[in-house]
Write a protein that holds these residues in place. Structure first.
Motif, PDB file in Angstrom:
ATOM      1  N   LEU A   1      31.446  38.464  31.769  1.00 37.51           N
ATOM      2  CA  LEU A   1      32.744  38.182  32.375  1.00 37.51           C
ATOM      3  C   LEU A   1      33.824  39.050  31.762  1.00 37.51           C
ATOM      4  CD1 LEU A   1      34.677  36.541  34.154  1.00 37.51           C
ATOM      5  CD2 LEU A   1      34.761  34.836  32.318  1.00 37.51           C
ATOM      6  N   ASN A   2      33.763  39.246  30.462  1.00 35.98           N
ATOM      7  CA  ASN A   2      34.795  40.039  29.792  1.00 35.98           C
ATOM      8  C   ASN A   2      34.785  41.492  30.255  1.00 35.98           C
ATOM      9  OD1 ASN A   2      35.970  38.054  27.811  1.00 35.98           O
ATOM     10  ND2 ASN A   2      33.815  37.907  27.239  1.00 35.98           N
ATOM     11  N   ALA A   3      33.602  42.049  30.467  1.00 34.95           N
ATOM     12  CA  ALA A   3      33.516  43.422  30.978  1.00 34.95           C
ATOM     13  C   ALA A   3      34.091  43.502  32.388  1.00 34.95           C
ATOM     14  CB  ALA A   3      32.072  43.907  30.955  1.00 34.95           C
ATOM     15  N   ALA A   4      33.855  42.471  33.192  1.00 35.26           N
ATOM     16  CA  ALA A   4      34.401  42.440  34.550  1.00 35.26           C
ATOM     17  C   ALA A   4      35.923  42.379  34.521  1.00 35.26           C
ATOM     18  CB  ALA A   4      33.832  41.243  35.304  1.00 35.26           C
ATOM     19  N   VAL A   5      36.481  41.562  33.631  1.00 34.81           N
ATOM     20  CA  VAL A   5      37.937  41.466  33.524  1.00 34.81           C
ATOM     21  C   VAL A   5      38.533  42.810  33.099  1.00 34.81           C
ATOM     22  CG1 VAL A   5      39.821  40.409  32.205  1.00 34.81           C
ATOM     23  CG2 VAL A   5      37.972  38.984  33.113  1.00 34.81           C
ATOM     24  N   ALA A   6      37.850  43.506  32.190  1.00 32.33           N
ATOM     25  CA  ALA A   6      38.338  44.830  31.774  1.00 32.33           C
ATOM     26  C   ALA A   6      38.373  45.787  32.966  1.00 32.33           C
ATOM     27  CB  ALA A   6      37.448  45.380  30.664  1.00 32.33           C
ATOM     28  N   ASP A   7      37.334  45.758  33.811  1.00 34.36           N
ATOM     29  CA  ASP A   7      37.335  46.578  35.032  1.00 34.36           C
ATOM     30  C   ASP A   7      38.532  46.245  35.907  1.00 34.36           C
ATOM     31  OD1 ASP A   7      34.863  47.589  34.251  1.00 34.36           O
ATOM     32  OD2 ASP A   7      33.713  46.418  35.717  1.00 34.36           O
ATOM     33  N   VAL A   8      38.719  44.948  36.145  1.00 37.44           N
ATOM     34  CA  VAL A   8      39.761  44.497  37.061  1.00 37.44           C
ATOM     35  C   VAL A   8      41.149  44.860  36.542  1.00 37.44           C
ATOM     36  CG1 VAL A   8      40.880  42.413  37.968  1.00 37.44           C
ATOM     37  CG2 VAL A   8      38.394  42.674  38.110  1.00 37.44           C
ATOM     38  N   ARG A   9      41.345  44.717  35.249  1.00 41.81           N
ATOM     39  CA  ARG A   9      42.634  45.094  34.661  1.00 41.81           C
ATOM     40  C   ARG A   9      42.901  46.580  34.903  1.00 41.81           C
ATOM     41  NH1 ARG A   9      45.572  43.155  29.705  1.00 41.81           N
ATOM     42  NH2 ARG A   9      46.665  44.936  28.810  1.00 41.81           N
ATOM     43  N   LEU A  10      41.901  47.407  34.656  1.00 42.16           N
ATOM     44  CA  LEU A  10      42.034  48.852  34.855  1.00 42.16           C
ATOM     45  C   LEU A  10      42.276  49.183  36.325  1.00 42.16           C
ATOM     46  CD1 LEU A  10      41.734  51.296  32.864  1.00 42.16           C
ATOM     47  CD2 LEU A  10      39.353  51.463  33.653  1.00 42.16           C
ATOM     48  N   LEU A  11      41.495  48.534  37.206  1.00 46.21           N
ATOM     49  CA  LEU A  11      41.587  48.829  38.628  1.00 46.21           C
ATOM     50  C   LEU A  11      42.914  48.359  39.215  1.00 46.21           C
ATOM     51  CD1 LEU A  11      40.208  49.981  41.113  1.00 46.21           C
ATOM     52  CD2 LEU A  11      39.053  47.776  41.433  1.00 46.21           C
ATOM     53  N   SER A  12      43.388  47.191  38.805  1.00 47.06           N
ATOM     54  CA  SER A  12      44.667  46.698  39.340  1.00 47.06           C
ATOM     55  C   SER A  12      45.796  47.652  38.981  1.00 47.06           C
ATOM     56  CB  SER A  12      44.957  45.291  38.811  1.00 47.06           C
ATOM     57  OG  SER A  12      45.169  45.297  37.413  1.00 47.06           O
ATOM     58  N   ARG A  13      45.794  48.144  37.751  1.00 47.06           N
ATOM     59  CA  ARG A  13      46.818  49.090  37.338  1.00 47.06           C
ATOM     60  C   ARG A  13      46.725  50.401  38.116  1.00 47.06           C
ATOM     61  NH1 ARG A  13      46.890  45.392  33.674  1.00 47.06           N
ATOM     62  NH2 ARG A  13      48.323  45.322  31.896  1.00 47.06           N
ATOM     63  N   ALA A  14      45.510  50.806  38.423  1.00 48.79           N
ATOM     64  CA  ALA A  14      45.322  52.039  39.192  1.00 48.79           C
ATOM     65  C   ALA A  14      45.853  51.883  40.617  1.00 48.79           C
ATOM     66  CB  ALA A  14      43.850  52.417  39.207  1.00 48.79           C
ATOM     67  N   PHE A  15      45.572  50.737  41.259  1.00 51.44           N
ATOM     68  CA  PHE A  15      46.084  50.506  42.612  1.00 51.44           C
ATOM     69  C   PHE A  15      47.608  50.439  42.621  1.00 51.44           C
ATOM     70  CE2 PHE A  15      41.909  48.291  43.942  1.00 51.44           C
ATOM     71  CZ  PHE A  15      41.439  49.445  44.561  1.00 51.44           C
ATOM     72  N   VAL A  16      48.190  49.734  41.660  1.00 48.41           N
ATOM     73  CA  VAL A  16      49.642  49.624  41.601  1.00 48.41           C
ATOM     74  C   VAL A  16      50.264  51.005  41.395  1.00 48.41           C
ATOM     75  CG1 VAL A  16      51.584  48.705  40.275  1.00 48.41           C
ATOM     76  CG2 VAL A  16      49.630  47.226  40.809  1.00 48.41           C
ATOM     77  N   ALA A  17      49.680  51.803  40.510  1.00 46.01           N
ATOM     78  CA  ALA A  17      50.198  53.152  40.272  1.00 46.01           C
ATOM     79  C   ALA A  17      50.123  53.994  41.543  1.00 46.01           C
ATOM     80  CB  ALA A  17      49.428  53.823  39.140  1.00 46.01           C
ATOM     81  N   HIS A  18      49.047  53.826  42.317  1.00 48.62           N
ATOM     82  CA  HIS A  18      48.919  54.565  43.581  1.00 48.62           C
ATOM     83  C   HIS A  18      50.105  54.277  44.503  1.00 48.62           C
ATOM     84  CE1 HIS A  18      47.326  55.974  47.435  1.00 48.62           C
ATOM     85  NE2 HIS A  18      47.639  54.775  47.918  1.00 48.62           N
ATOM     86  N   TYR A  19      50.450  53.015  44.645  1.00 45.55           N
ATOM     87  CA  TYR A  19      51.549  52.667  45.545  1.00 45.55           C
ATOM     88  C   TYR A  19      52.911  53.036  44.970  1.00 45.55           C
ATOM     89  CZ  TYR A  19      48.106  50.408  48.469  1.00 45.55           C
ATOM     90  OH  TYR A  19      47.017  50.170  49.281  1.00 45.55           O
ATOM     91  N   GLU A  20      52.914  53.435  43.712  1.00 45.19           N
ATOM     92  CA  GLU A  20      54.136  53.974  43.101  1.00 45.19           C
ATOM     93  C   GLU A  20      54.133  55.500  43.113  1.00 45.19           C
ATOM     94  OE1 GLU A  20      54.044  52.179  39.266  1.00 45.19           O
ATOM     95  OE2 GLU A  20      54.924  50.276  39.946  1.00 45.19           O
ATOM     96  N   GLY A  21      53.083  56.092  43.724  1.00 48.83           N
ATOM     97  CA  GLY A  21      53.039  57.537  43.895  1.00 48.83           C
ATOM     98  C   GLY A  21      52.216  58.304  42.881  1.00 48.83           C
ATOM     99  N   ASP A  22      51.420  57.602  42.049  1.00 46.17           N
ATOM    100  CA  ASP A  22      50.638  58.267  41.001  1.00 46.17           C
ATOM    101  C   ASP A  22      49.162  57.909  41.172  1.00 46.17           C
ATOM    102  OD1 ASP A  22      49.505  59.320  38.747  1.00 46.17           O
ATOM    103  OD2 ASP A  22      50.615  58.079  37.316  1.00 46.17           O
ATOM    104  N   ASP A  23      48.312  58.904  41.463  1.00 48.70           N
ATOM    105  CA  ASP A  23      46.886  58.671  41.682  1.00 48.70           C
ATOM    106  C   ASP A  23      46.022  59.031  40.475  1.00 48.70           C
ATOM    107  OD1 ASP A  23      47.028  57.546  44.161  1.00 48.70           O
ATOM    108  OD2 ASP A  23      46.583  59.391  45.264  1.00 48.70           O
ATOM    109  N   THR A  24      46.634  59.389  39.368  1.00 49.02           N
ATOM    110  CA  THR A  24      45.822  59.807  38.218  1.00 49.02           C
ATOM    111  C   THR A  24      44.943  58.657  37.706  1.00 49.02           C
ATOM    112  OG1 THR A  24      47.683  59.304  36.725  1.00 49.02           O
ATOM    113  CG2 THR A  24      47.456  61.581  37.502  1.00 49.02           C
TER     114      THR A  24
END
Length: 391
Positions: free
Chosen positions: A300-323
């Motif tokens: 579960l902890n590894a899954a949460v780490a993925d989700v934390r990383l992925l959520s930040r990536a999606f939010v950054a995308h909608y702010e104009g940053d795809d890195t």
């Protein structure tokens, strides 16, 4: 054909999908969630209960940690028992951090309650899920519910649907690489409404096999014994379990309170990783991309780490940053493989392997004595157990 439009289509309403939906909702990103089962089935699954502190802080960020802090149990350490010898890993003293005991079932319930309260769109009991246009720039998800066909038009797809889900299967075979280690035994686990035998977890290696004393609360215990893959739940009466568990725990079983179990199940053990964790508009998270043996409580902890990383990536995308989106797979996999290594290391140390030679058994003894006699070795165990950095 019924058409649905959203920014992120999340496949899977387990804790990974729910947490991703919540973190994205907090940032104003629109999602919908679909699952092949219903809420009652998903909530009823018995799973992990040891949370890294990074998982706790992520749940705080999501706004679903109130009950966790009220009912969860903070642990400063845990114990390794090996053929009658005992060694405590002082998590707090070695790392300055703790872990929290709080069942995955409770996390799932907390997330469901919050997402439902905030109006999350769910589609349950779906069938015939298809993923299309993953590399076209116009991805979509199709599914059937109650005889009606739906098509979801979205920007991205998050595959949070577990090891047996459809998301990973949508990655072409010439692109997807998988790595697997299937262990020659399983874990028989029970839940019992009795106080735990100890205030902290005990991982035990005995000549007859592994045992784990865990808990869900101050009045509910979760106990495990290593068993053969050919065993059936029906082969294990409560009396047989208690006798075997007590023998394997040894002196640590002093004060054990037994009683009728109200849940009993057998889980096989495997290590599994799929690469990459992104294919076009599809992003995998959690068990859809990786499985760890439960030794060390990383799933579960590894899954949460993925989700934390992925959520930040999606939010950054909608702010104009795809890195962050571009880096997601490589960054997630770097941490995943370290979790796999730790789970494999602890599993190898604490279990009896049917094919294990006398040499390998002596290596287990040497490894335990090294950990018990070396602060540096104990610190390495502690650092991995409390959780590697999330970013």
């Amino acid at each position: 054909m019924n058409t649905i439009k959203t920014q992120i289509c999340i496949i899977g309403a387990g804790p990974s999908g729910l947490l991703l939906a919540q973190l994205l909702a907090n940032a104003g990103v629109d999602t919908m969630v679909l699952d092949r089962k219903d809420r009652a089935y998903i909530e009823g699954r018995i799973r992990a209960g040891i949370l890294e502190w990074g998982t706790v802080t992520t749940l705080e960020e999501a706004g679903v940690a109130e009950r966790l802090h009220r009912e969860g149990i903070a642990h400063d350490g845990f114990e390794l028992a090996f053929e009658g010898e005992r060694h405590r890993i002082d998590l707090k003293g070695l790392t300055g951090q703790q872990v929290m005991v709080y069942g995955q079932t409770e996390i799932t319930r907390d997330l469901f309650d919050k997402r439902t309260e905030e109006g999350q769109i769910f589609y349950y009991n779906v069938e015939d899920v298809t993923l299309d246009g993953l590399k076209s720039g116009d991805p979509s998800v199709g599914f059937t519910q109650n005889g009606n066909r739906y098509e979801v038009s979205c920007d991205f797809i998050a595959g949070c649907d577990g090891y047996h889900g459809v998301s990973r299967q949508a990655i072409p075979a010439d692109i997807l690489k998988t790595y697997e280690r299937v262990y020659p035994f399983g874990w028989l686990g029970i839940l019992v409404d009795q106080p735990p035998v100890a205030h902290e977890l005990i991982y035990a290696n005995h000549a007859r096999g592994f045992a784990l004393a865990s808990m869900r609360s101050q009045t509910r215990s979760r106990y495990y014994v290593q068993c053969d893959l050919s065993d059936r739940v029906e082969d294990w009466s409560d009396d047989r379990f208690w006798e075997e568990f007590s023998n394997r725990l040894g002196p640590a079983a002093d004060g054990l309170r037994t009683g009728p179990s109200f849940e009993k199940s057998i889980a096989p053990l495997r290590s599994f990783v799929a690469e990459p964790m992104r294919y076009g508009a599809l992003f995998l998270a959690g068990d859809a991309a990786h499985i760890v043996p439960p030794t060390g409580a990383k799933g579960l902890n590894a899954a949460v780490a993925d989700v934390r990383l992925l959520s930040r990536a999606f939010v950054a995308h909608y702010e104009g940053d795809d890195t962050r989106l571009e880096a997601y797979s490589a960054k997630a996999l770097d941490r995943v493989w370290k979790c796999e290594r730790f789970s494999w290391q602890l599993s190898t140390l604490m279990h009896q392997f049917p094919e294990g030679s006398p040499f390998e058994k002596r290596m287990q003894q040497a490894d335990f004595h090294y950990i018990a006699g070396s602060e540096a070795a104990s610190r390495s165990i502690a650092e991995n157990y409390v959780g590697l950095p999330l970013e």
